[in-house]
Design a protein around this motif. Structure first.
Motif, PDB file in Angstrom:
ATOM      1  N   HIS A  47       0.846  -1.192   0.000  1.00  0.00           N
ATOM      2  CA  HIS A  47       0.000   0.000   0.000  1.00  0.00           C
ATOM      3  C   HIS A  47       0.885   1.247   0.000  1.00  0.00           C
ATOM      4  O   HIS A  47       2.112   1.135   0.104  1.00  0.00           O
ATOM      5  CB  HIS A  47      -0.917  -0.003   1.232  1.00  0.00           C
ATOM      6  N   ALA A  48       0.249   2.400  -0.109  1.00  0.00           N
ATOM      7  CA  ALA A  48       1.021   3.648  -0.262  1.00  0.00           C
ATOM      8  C   ALA A  48       0.865   4.558   0.953  1.00  0.00           C
ATOM      9  O   ALA A  48       1.039   5.769   0.839  1.00  0.00           O
ATOM     10  CB  ALA A  48       0.557   4.368  -1.528  1.00  0.00           C
ATOM     11  N   HIS A  49       0.560   3.973   2.126  1.00  0.00           N
ATOM     12  CA  HIS A  49       0.300   4.819   3.303  1.00  0.00           C
ATOM     13  C   HIS A  49       1.467   4.880   4.273  1.00  0.00           C
ATOM     14  O   HIS A  49       1.427   5.627   5.244  1.00  0.00           O
ATOM     15  CB  HIS A  49      -0.945   4.303   4.049  1.00  0.00           C
ATOM     16  N   GLY A  50       2.501   4.048   4.049  1.00  0.00           N
ATOM     17  CA  GLY A  50       3.637   4.028   4.972  1.00  0.00           C
ATOM     18  C   GLY A  50       4.900   4.508   4.285  1.00  0.00           C
ATOM     19  O   GLY A  50       4.908   5.588   3.677  1.00  0.00           O
ATOM     20  N   ALA A  51       5.950   3.667   4.384  1.00  0.00           N
ATOM     21  CA  ALA A  51       7.266   4.065   3.860  1.00  0.00           C
ATOM     22  C   ALA A  51       7.691   3.245   2.648  1.00  0.00           C
ATOM     23  O   ALA A  51       8.710   3.556   2.043  1.00  0.00           O
ATOM     24  CB  ALA A  51       8.313   3.908   4.957  1.00  0.00           C
ATOM     25  N   THR A  52       6.922   2.201   2.282  1.00  0.00           N
ATOM     26  CA  THR A  52       7.425   1.251   1.283  1.00  0.00           C
ATOM     27  C   THR A  52       6.620   1.327  -0.017  1.00  0.00           C
ATOM     28  O   THR A  52       5.938   0.385  -0.385  1.00  0.00           O
ATOM     29  CB  THR A  52       7.404  -0.178   1.877  1.00  0.00           C
ATOM     30  N   HIS A  53       6.652   2.463  -0.671  1.00  0.00           N
ATOM     31  CA  HIS A  53       5.947   2.600  -1.949  1.00  0.00           C
ATOM     32  C   HIS A  53       6.711   3.610  -2.803  1.00  0.00           C
ATOM     33  O   HIS A  53       7.691   4.193  -2.352  1.00  0.00           O
ATOM     34  CB  HIS A  53       4.501   3.054  -1.719  1.00  0.00           C
ATOM     35  N   VAL A 225       8.754  11.538  10.720  1.00  0.00           N
ATOM     36  CA  VAL A 225       8.632  12.760   9.910  1.00  0.00           C
ATOM     37  C   VAL A 225       8.178  12.391   8.500  1.00  0.00           C
ATOM     38  O   VAL A 225       8.295  11.242   8.074  1.00  0.00           O
ATOM     39  CB  VAL A 225       9.967  13.551   9.827  1.00  0.00           C
ATOM     40  N   ARG A 226       7.691  13.422   7.797  1.00  0.00           N
ATOM     41  CA  ARG A 226       7.239  13.228   6.422  1.00  0.00           C
ATOM     42  C   ARG A 226       8.349  13.658   5.473  1.00  0.00           C
ATOM     43  O   ARG A 226       9.027  14.646   5.732  1.00  0.00           O
ATOM     44  CB  ARG A 226       6.006  14.100   6.191  1.00  0.00           C
ATOM     45  N   VAL A 316       4.110  14.019  -7.222  1.00  0.00           N
ATOM     46  CA  VAL A 316       4.623  14.084  -5.846  1.00  0.00           C
ATOM     47  C   VAL A 316       3.782  13.136  -5.002  1.00  0.00           C
ATOM     48  O   VAL A 316       2.569  13.055  -5.169  1.00  0.00           O
ATOM     49  CB  VAL A 316       4.509  15.512  -5.247  1.00  0.00           C
ATOM     50  N   ASP A 317       4.439  12.396  -4.123  1.00  0.00           N
ATOM     51  CA  ASP A 317       3.726  11.438  -3.287  1.00  0.00           C
ATOM     52  C   ASP A 317       4.337  11.473  -1.882  1.00  0.00           C
ATOM     53  O   ASP A 317       5.544  11.274  -1.746  1.00  0.00           O
ATOM     54  CB  ASP A 317       3.910  10.037  -3.904  1.00  0.00           C
ATOM     55  N   PRO A 318       3.552  11.730  -0.854  1.00  0.00           N
ATOM     56  CA  PRO A 318       4.140  11.764   0.490  1.00  0.00           C
ATOM     57  C   PRO A 318       4.618  10.393   0.947  1.00  0.00           C
ATOM     58  O   PRO A 318       4.034   9.378   0.586  1.00  0.00           O
ATOM     59  CB  PRO A 318       2.998  12.254   1.384  1.00  0.00           C
ATOM     60  N   CYS A 319       5.658  10.404   1.732  1.00  0.00           N
ATOM     61  CA  CYS A 319       6.217   9.180   2.309  1.00  0.00           C
ATOM     62  C   CYS A 319       6.631   9.540   3.740  1.00  0.00           C
ATOM     63  O   CYS A 319       6.657  10.731   4.094  1.00  0.00           O
ATOM     64  CB  CYS A 319       7.417   8.738   1.475  1.00  0.00           C
ATOM     65  N   VAL A 320       6.939   8.540   4.542  1.00  0.00           N
ATOM     66  CA  VAL A 320       7.274   8.818   5.948  1.00  0.00           C
ATOM     67  C   VAL A 320       8.534   8.052   6.343  1.00  0.00           C
ATOM     68  O   VAL A 320       8.802   6.982   5.806  1.00  0.00           O
ATOM     69  CB  VAL A 320       6.104   8.419   6.879  1.00  0.00           C
ATOM     70  N   ILE A 321       9.286   8.616   7.265  1.00  0.00           N
ATOM     71  CA  ILE A 321      10.425   7.887   7.825  1.00  0.00           C
ATOM     72  C   ILE A 321      10.434   8.097   9.343  1.00  0.00           C
ATOM     73  O   ILE A 321       9.816   9.038   9.848  1.00  0.00           O
ATOM     74  CB  ILE A 321      11.777   8.325   7.209  1.00  0.00           C
TER      75      ILE A 321
END
Ligand code: FAD
Length: 388
Positions: A47-53, A225-226, A316-321
């Motif tokens: 999925h695209a809601h965490g960090a692995t997309h 953080v994003r 642009v696509d948000p991601c998180v770490i």
């Protein structure tokens, strides 16, 4: 018996919570050891809601983040290849990669030192040679050098998650998507894992919940953080074939990275993240909107240093770490709940290339065997004072 009651009776020796890159790796490597393992994620995976997309990640074995990580990436490379062979999925594309910067910059000195440690050859290019071989890179400083690492390239995160999941299942692992874990509590000799509906029982739990890790391990010093992913469309005539993955340190506070020549279309470019101040996010309410201020610094850098692209991002696509104070992962047993929780997190935005090795280390820790790699620097025990 309804679904919730059926769940309440379900047991596994190990439950892995979170099926992003680190969770599927743990699931797969535990399944390879014959462990009765069940994975669970709040979303259907991938999925695209965490960090692995976001289709690509930079892969290299020359790692600047810690001296020991070269061996981790080498093990991951072997495991990525084995998984590709077993599943037929393309997970890595080794195109070579170039590091550009002043000879005294962290990128160049660090690359040289890491290559030496691994006994790898990197080819050196001076400024004019860089301009001739990789003409997309503009406004090079007179003293800039380029180091070409033939073992670098791009890895494909969604393909990896699918492949690791498929392989784990073929070895007997179970995996459930779309069910949120709401709590973990002791029960007898093991743990009860409460779900949005029903519950599960396990002897041990692997916490691979990405930026949601603190929900289950509140003592860990983590900073979610994003950090967005940004793609640019090359202008007509842009030499995509002459544009391998790169890291370019322009100044101590400005580093550009990118994955070019992959998929034949848009090029993913970003700004280095380590040490850059970013607002802490609330994992329960991740803002997924894109604001122009997120993009201004990157657009300015692309216009000046990679003028054959853009000028505005095409996507642009948000991601998180999840950051830690020392920029190293947190992998190992936590003292809470009788030591039955194993953390696999603190990714600091550079864990994808190490995911299979992290899975192997987690599997070793969970089965009380010796990890095949140096692990002191990622042990949660280094934060013993805050965990106590
Ligand atoms: C912009 C960007 C660029 C990057 N570039 C690189 C790169 O070039 N090279 C590299 O090696 N790495 C890179 N990374 C880092 C890499 O992508 C991450 O380190 C890695 O994907 C982290 O995976 P994870 O499994 O820890 O997290 P995630 O993929 O976020 O997985 C955590 C999972 O836990 C699940 N979860 C959380 N809470 C619960 C709950 N209560 N119940 C059930 N499930 C739950 C989530 O749904 C999620 O699926 C980059 C990261 C970003 C954001």
């Amino acid at each position: 018996m309804n679904a919730s009651e059926a769940m309440d009776r379900a047991t596994a020796d190990v439950v892995v919570i979170g099926l992003g890159a680190l969770g599927v790796s743990a699931l797969w490597r535990l399944a390879e050891r014959g462990v009765d393992v069940l994975g669970i994620d709040q979303f259907a995976v991938p999925h695209a809601h965490g960090a692995t997309h976001g289709k690509t990640r930079l892969f290299r074995t020359i790692c600047l983040e810690h001296d020991a990580l070269g061996a981790w990436a080498q093990l991951s490379h072997r495991l990525f290849d084995a998984l590709s062979a077993e599943t037929g999925k393309r997970i890595l594309d080794i195109t070579g990669g170039v590091m550009i910067g002043d000879p005294d910059s962290g990128a160049i000195r660090g690359t040289r030192a890491a290559a030496r440690r691994l006994g790898l050859e990197v080819e050196r290019f001076d400024r004019d040679q860089i301009a001739a071989r990789w003409p997309a890179h503009s406004d090079l400083a007179p003293g800039d050098v380029g180091l070409f690492d033939p073992a670098a390239g791009a890895a494909f995160p969604e393909a990896y998650v699918e492949a690791a999941l498929a392989r784990a299942r073929s070895l007997g692992a179970r995996a459930i998507g779309g069910v949120r874990v709401t709590g973990i509590r002791p029960e007898g000799e093991g743990l009860r894992i409460d779900l949005a509906f029903g519950s599960l029982r396990a002897r041990q739990v692997v916490l691979a919940t990405g930026v949601w890790l603190q929900e289950f391990a509140p003592g860990l010093p983590l900073d979610p953080v994003r950090t967005s992913m940004t793609w640019f469309a090359p202008a007509p005539g842009f030499a995509l074939a002459q544009f391998p993955v790169f890291i370019r340190e322009i100044s101590p506070t400005l580093t550009l990275w990118g994955h070019g020549g992959i998929g034949g279309g848009e090029i993913k470019v970003g700004l280095g993240d380590v040490g850059v101040p970013r607002a802490r996010l609330d994992p329960a309410h991740i803002d997924r909107g894109i604001e122009t201020r997120d993009l201004r610094a990157l657009e300015q850098a692309v216009a000046r240093y990679l003028p054959g692209m853009g000028p505005r991002p095409s996507r642009v696509d948000p991601c998180v770490i999840n950051r830690t104070p020392d920029n190293q992962f947190i992998i190992g047993r936590l003292p809470a709940l009788g030591g039955r929780l194993i953390a696999a997190g603190g990714d600091n935005g550079h864990a994808f290339k190490h995911a299979p090795a992290i899975g192997e280390v987690v599997a070793a820790i969970t089965t009380d065997t010796s990890p095949p790699l140096e692990t002191d620097f990622i042990d949660p025990g280094r934060f013993a004072r805050v965990l106590a």
